[in-house]
Design a protein around this motif. Structure first.
Motif, PDB file in Angstrom:
ATOM      1  N   LEU A  12       0.842  -1.202   0.000  1.00  0.00           N
ATOM      2  CA  LEU A  12       0.000   0.000   0.000  1.00  0.00           C
ATOM      3  C   LEU A  12       0.875   1.249   0.000  1.00  0.00           C
ATOM      4  O   LEU A  12       0.631   2.196  -0.754  1.00  0.00           O
ATOM      5  CB  LEU A  12      -0.930  -0.019   1.224  1.00  0.00           C
ATOM      6  CG  LEU A  12      -1.879   1.177   1.380  1.00  0.00           C
ATOM      7  CD1 LEU A  12      -2.752   1.343   0.137  1.00  0.00           C
ATOM      8  CD2 LEU A  12      -2.774   1.017   2.608  1.00  0.00           C
ATOM      9  N   ILE A  30      -0.192   7.818   5.734  1.00  0.00           N
ATOM     10  CA  ILE A  30      -1.523   7.574   5.192  1.00  0.00           C
ATOM     11  C   ILE A  30      -1.877   6.090   5.317  1.00  0.00           C
ATOM     12  O   ILE A  30      -2.984   5.728   5.725  1.00  0.00           O
ATOM     13  CB  ILE A  30      -1.602   8.016   3.711  1.00  0.00           C
ATOM     14  CG1 ILE A  30      -1.419   9.540   3.599  1.00  0.00           C
ATOM     15  CG2 ILE A  30      -2.931   7.597   3.082  1.00  0.00           C
ATOM     16  CD1 ILE A  30      -1.385  10.051   2.164  1.00  0.00           C
ATOM     17  N   PHE A  32      -0.814   3.776   7.424  1.00  0.00           N
ATOM     18  CA  PHE A  32      -1.119   3.379   8.792  1.00  0.00           C
ATOM     19  C   PHE A  32      -2.437   3.974   9.253  1.00  0.00           C
ATOM     20  O   PHE A  32      -3.197   3.326   9.975  1.00  0.00           O
ATOM     21  CB  PHE A  32       0.022   3.730   9.749  1.00  0.00           C
ATOM     22  CG  PHE A  32       1.057   2.650   9.786  1.00  0.00           C
ATOM     23  CD1 PHE A  32       0.961   1.619  10.700  1.00  0.00           C
ATOM     24  CD2 PHE A  32       2.095   2.628   8.866  1.00  0.00           C
ATOM     25  CE1 PHE A  32       1.885   0.594  10.718  1.00  0.00           C
ATOM     26  CE2 PHE A  32       3.026   1.610   8.873  1.00  0.00           C
ATOM     27  CZ  PHE A  32       2.919   0.589   9.798  1.00  0.00           C
ATOM     28  N   HIS A  33      -2.725   5.192   8.803  1.00  0.00           N
ATOM     29  CA  HIS A  33      -4.010   5.765   9.192  1.00  0.00           C
ATOM     30  C   HIS A  33      -5.152   4.939   8.620  1.00  0.00           C
ATOM     31  O   HIS A  33      -6.122   4.629   9.314  1.00  0.00           O
ATOM     32  CB  HIS A  33      -4.134   7.218   8.736  1.00  0.00           C
ATOM     33  CG  HIS A  33      -5.441   7.828   9.169  1.00  0.00           C
ATOM     34  ND1 HIS A  33      -5.614   8.399  10.400  1.00  0.00           N
ATOM     35  CD2 HIS A  33      -6.648   7.865   8.561  1.00  0.00           C
ATOM     36  CE1 HIS A  33      -6.876   8.788  10.524  1.00  0.00           C
ATOM     37  NE2 HIS A  33      -7.528   8.473   9.409  1.00  0.00           N
ATOM     38  N   ILE A  34      -5.035   4.574   7.338  1.00  0.00           N
ATOM     39  CA  ILE A  34      -6.095   3.778   6.700  1.00  0.00           C
ATOM     40  C   ILE A  34      -6.277   2.456   7.446  1.00  0.00           C
ATOM     41  O   ILE A  34      -7.396   2.042   7.757  1.00  0.00           O
ATOM     42  CB  ILE A  34      -5.750   3.525   5.217  1.00  0.00           C
ATOM     43  CG1 ILE A  34      -5.874   4.832   4.423  1.00  0.00           C
ATOM     44  CG2 ILE A  34      -6.653   2.443   4.610  1.00  0.00           C
ATOM     45  CD1 ILE A  34      -5.366   4.745   2.986  1.00  0.00           C
ATOM     46  N   ILE A  35      -5.149   1.799   7.754  1.00  0.00           N
ATOM     47  CA  ILE A  35      -5.228   0.463   8.339  1.00  0.00           C
ATOM     48  C   ILE A  35      -5.716   0.491   9.788  1.00  0.00           C
ATOM     49  O   ILE A  35      -6.464  -0.383  10.214  1.00  0.00           O
ATOM     50  CB  ILE A  35      -3.853  -0.235   8.238  1.00  0.00           C
ATOM     51  CG1 ILE A  35      -3.567  -0.542   6.776  1.00  0.00           C
ATOM     52  CG2 ILE A  35      -3.804  -1.510   9.073  1.00  0.00           C
ATOM     53  CD1 ILE A  35      -2.124  -0.807   6.475  1.00  0.00           C
ATOM     54  N   THR A  36      -5.309   1.518  10.531  1.00  0.00           N
ATOM     55  CA  THR A  36      -5.643   1.522  11.951  1.00  0.00           C
ATOM     56  C   THR A  36      -6.874   2.360  12.272  1.00  0.00           C
ATOM     57  O   THR A  36      -7.278   2.419  13.426  1.00  0.00           O
ATOM     58  CB  THR A  36      -4.453   2.032  12.792  1.00  0.00           C
ATOM     59  OG1 THR A  36      -4.169   3.388  12.412  1.00  0.00           O
ATOM     60  CG2 THR A  36      -3.208   1.188  12.579  1.00  0.00           C
ATOM     61  N   MET A  41     -12.198   2.113   7.449  1.00  0.00           N
ATOM     62  CA  MET A  41     -11.812   2.852   6.254  1.00  0.00           C
ATOM     63  C   MET A  41     -11.371   1.923   5.121  1.00  0.00           C
ATOM     64  O   MET A  41     -11.590   2.225   3.947  1.00  0.00           O
ATOM     65  CB  MET A  41     -10.686   3.832   6.597  1.00  0.00           C
ATOM     66  CG  MET A  41     -10.463   4.846   5.492  1.00  0.00           C
ATOM     67  SD  MET A  41      -9.117   5.971   5.857  1.00  0.00           S
ATOM     68  CE  MET A  41     -10.015   7.272   6.644  1.00  0.00           C
ATOM     69  N   VAL A  42     -10.757   0.774   5.472  1.00  0.00           N
ATOM     70  CA  VAL A  42     -10.322  -0.146   4.417  1.00  0.00           C
ATOM     71  C   VAL A  42     -11.529  -0.575   3.584  1.00  0.00           C
ATOM     72  O   VAL A  42     -11.516  -0.493   2.345  1.00  0.00           O
ATOM     73  CB  VAL A  42      -9.601  -1.371   5.027  1.00  0.00           C
ATOM     74  CG1 VAL A  42      -9.335  -2.406   3.962  1.00  0.00           C
ATOM     75  CG2 VAL A  42      -8.290  -0.945   5.686  1.00  0.00           C
ATOM     76  N   GLN A  43     -12.609  -1.005   4.249  1.00  0.00           N
ATOM     77  CA  GLN A  43     -13.797  -1.448   3.514  1.00  0.00           C
ATOM     78  C   GLN A  43     -14.418  -0.298   2.723  1.00  0.00           C
ATOM     79  O   GLN A  43     -14.821  -0.474   1.570  1.00  0.00           O
ATOM     80  CB  GLN A  43     -14.815  -2.051   4.485  1.00  0.00           C
ATOM     81  CG  GLN A  43     -16.029  -2.656   3.804  1.00  0.00           C
ATOM     82  CD  GLN A  43     -15.653  -3.794   2.858  1.00  0.00           C
ATOM     83  OE1 GLN A  43     -14.988  -4.739   3.256  1.00  0.00           O
ATOM     84  NE2 GLN A  43     -16.041  -3.696   1.583  1.00  0.00           N
ATOM     85  N   LYS A  44     -14.483   0.882   3.329  1.00  0.00           N
ATOM     86  CA  LYS A  44     -15.060   2.032   2.632  1.00  0.00           C
ATOM     87  C   LYS A  44     -14.286   2.349   1.357  1.00  0.00           C
ATOM     88  O   LYS A  44     -14.870   2.653   0.316  1.00  0.00           O
ATOM     89  CB  LYS A  44     -15.048   3.271   3.541  1.00  0.00           C
ATOM     90  CG  LYS A  44     -16.158   3.296   4.559  1.00  0.00           C
ATOM     91  CD  LYS A  44     -16.112   4.616   5.336  1.00  0.00           C
ATOM     92  CE  LYS A  44     -17.078   4.612   6.505  1.00  0.00           C
ATOM     93  NZ  LYS A  44     -16.830   5.750   7.399  1.00  0.00           N
ATOM     94  N   LEU A  45     -12.963   2.272   1.456  1.00  0.00           N
ATOM     95  CA  LEU A  45     -12.141   2.543   0.275  1.00  0.00           C
ATOM     96  C   LEU A  45     -12.328   1.460  -0.784  1.00  0.00           C
ATOM     97  O   LEU A  45     -12.430   1.771  -1.975  1.00  0.00           O
ATOM     98  CB  LEU A  45     -10.665   2.655   0.676  1.00  0.00           C
ATOM     99  CG  LEU A  45     -10.229   4.021   1.200  1.00  0.00           C
ATOM    100  CD1 LEU A  45      -8.817   3.944   1.768  1.00  0.00           C
ATOM    101  CD2 LEU A  45     -10.269   5.085   0.102  1.00  0.00           C
ATOM    102  N   ILE A  46     -12.372   0.201  -0.348  1.00  0.00           N
ATOM    103  CA  ILE A  46     -12.611  -0.876  -1.314  1.00  0.00           C
ATOM    104  C   ILE A  46     -13.929  -0.611  -2.049  1.00  0.00           C
ATOM    105  O   ILE A  46     -13.997  -0.672  -3.281  1.00  0.00           O
ATOM    106  CB  ILE A  46     -12.649  -2.248  -0.607  1.00  0.00           C
ATOM    107  CG1 ILE A  46     -11.253  -2.637  -0.110  1.00  0.00           C
ATOM    108  CG2 ILE A  46     -13.202  -3.328  -1.546  1.00  0.00           C
ATOM    109  CD1 ILE A  46     -11.208  -3.911   0.721  1.00  0.00           C
ATOM    110  N   VAL A  48     -15.632   2.202  -2.563  1.00  0.00           N
ATOM    111  CA  VAL A  48     -15.677   3.347  -3.488  1.00  0.00           C
ATOM    112  C   VAL A  48     -14.764   3.096  -4.689  1.00  0.00           C
ATOM    113  O   VAL A  48     -15.093   3.462  -5.816  1.00  0.00           O
ATOM    114  CB  VAL A  48     -15.375   4.678  -2.766  1.00  0.00           C
ATOM    115  CG1 VAL A  48     -13.936   4.804  -2.370  1.00  0.00           C
ATOM    116  CG2 VAL A  48     -15.753   5.856  -3.662  1.00  0.00           C
ATOM    117  N   LEU A  49     -13.627   2.428  -4.479  1.00  0.00           N
ATOM    118  CA  LEU A  49     -12.735   2.149  -5.604  1.00  0.00           C
ATOM    119  C   LEU A  49     -13.375   1.149  -6.563  1.00  0.00           C
ATOM    120  O   LEU A  49     -13.242   1.257  -7.784  1.00  0.00           O
ATOM    121  CB  LEU A  49     -11.382   1.627  -5.098  1.00  0.00           C
ATOM    122  CG  LEU A  49     -10.503   2.688  -4.429  1.00  0.00           C
ATOM    123  CD1 LEU A  49      -9.357   2.022  -3.660  1.00  0.00           C
ATOM    124  CD2 LEU A  49      -9.925   3.665  -5.451  1.00  0.00           C
TER     125      LEU A  49
END
Lengths: 205, 205
Positions: A12, A30, A32-36, A41-46, A48-49
């Motif tokens: 990542l 960024i 580490f922020h996404i992961i923690t 946030m990981v699911q939200k990003l998946i 929207v992407l």
């Protein structure tokens, strides 16, 4: 290091690190922020992407990114279909739309001619532009490219291809002293242009 | 604006905009770069985020993020299992590992006590820490928290819970004048500490 940082996080960081303006440290922060982050946030990003991958396309008419093809602007009956604004990239469309000063069509070149970077006329979206200008009955081609050497070269090249079209107005975004700017500290090139292309106030008032 | 910017892009911008240090303009720039990048960045990001979602976990021992549980450090037979370093967040583990100066175990608190932000002792990973110290035969608890009021408060709180454990050393990362720093321009608090906790050179040479 290697053994303690899971390879997924390193992947990542590597992908984010390829984005211009994002250095290694920012990519790490960024990631580490996404992961923690606690709000999934990981699911939200998946999500929207995935939505972007499935639904965002490039308008086959103007080259803008959109969730429809043709895009909303190309389809809109409220736009002036006789004027076409030529821009370098999709974000320029958004920037110009924000001013509320323009109501015509667009054409996104996806780049400008840049011999230094090996980008020639055939590498950007020019042939479709010429085709549209000829077929759509465009009365004015309005260049909104950056006023640097690549932008000027690109404009000159495209204009040369349009020379034979009778009655076509070719215009460019005004170049001059920016609002809030200072005549004394302007560079001579900008000031020269601002004098040469001085504006008739009686036209504008 | 609304009608020309597909909602998917706005969603991506909104998610990225929640990352500390990323403003609206940067979120827009990153989003457009991801979407318009020619090397299939959207798919690459989906793949790695999915991999993270499926395989990254929090080590049930130390609280570090890892692709195994327990994590590689907790499992490693090469680490000194009698010393435990207490840090605020996962990135601190990586920062300390980079120095190569530490070879013990870790414990990630996932925060520090901060009454101003409403974070109390039960909101961070303290009870597991106490349990580990008691059960693992830890001989030294080494605090590597930021030397600010939240870090000092957190350290004092945890230390008070460990007072009854016989023979346990409680240490903290040295605070003093940074290398390359300047005595004349040091703040008085730092300089006072650096004098009070001056180092015996004969111990270190």
């Amino acid at each position: 290091m290697k053994e303690i940082l899971p390879r997924q996080i390193e992947s990542l960081m590597n992908i984010l690190g390829t984005i211009p303006g994002i250095g290694a440290k920012t990519a790490e922060r960024i990631s580490f922020h996404i992961i923690t982050s606690k709000d999934n946030m990981v699911q939200k990003l998946i999500d929207v992407l995935y939505d972007i991958k499935e639904n965002i396309k490039i308008c086959s008419e103007c080259g803008m990114i959109s969730d429809t093809d043709p895009c909303h602007i190309c389809l809109s009956p409220e736009r002036n279909r006789e004027i076409l604004c030529v821009v370098e990239k999709p974000t320029d469309v958004i920037t110009i739309e924000k001013t509320g000063e323009y109501n015509g069509l667009y054409h996104v070149l996806w780049g400008v001619i840049s011999p230094l970077e090996g980008i020639g006329p055939s590498d950007i979206n020019i042939s479709k532009l010429i085709e549209r200008i000829r077929n759509l009955g465009i009365k004015e081609v309005f260049f909104a490219l950056d006023p640097d050497s690549e932008g000027e070269t690109t404009m000159a090249f495209i204009a040369s291809k349009l020379r034979d079209i009778e009655g076509l107005n070719i215009t460019t975004i005004a170049r001059g002293i920016p609002l809030g700017g200072n005549i004394e500290y302007s560079d001579m090139y900008t000031l020269s242009r601002a004098i040469r292309f001085r504006t008739r106030l009686n036209d504008n008032l």
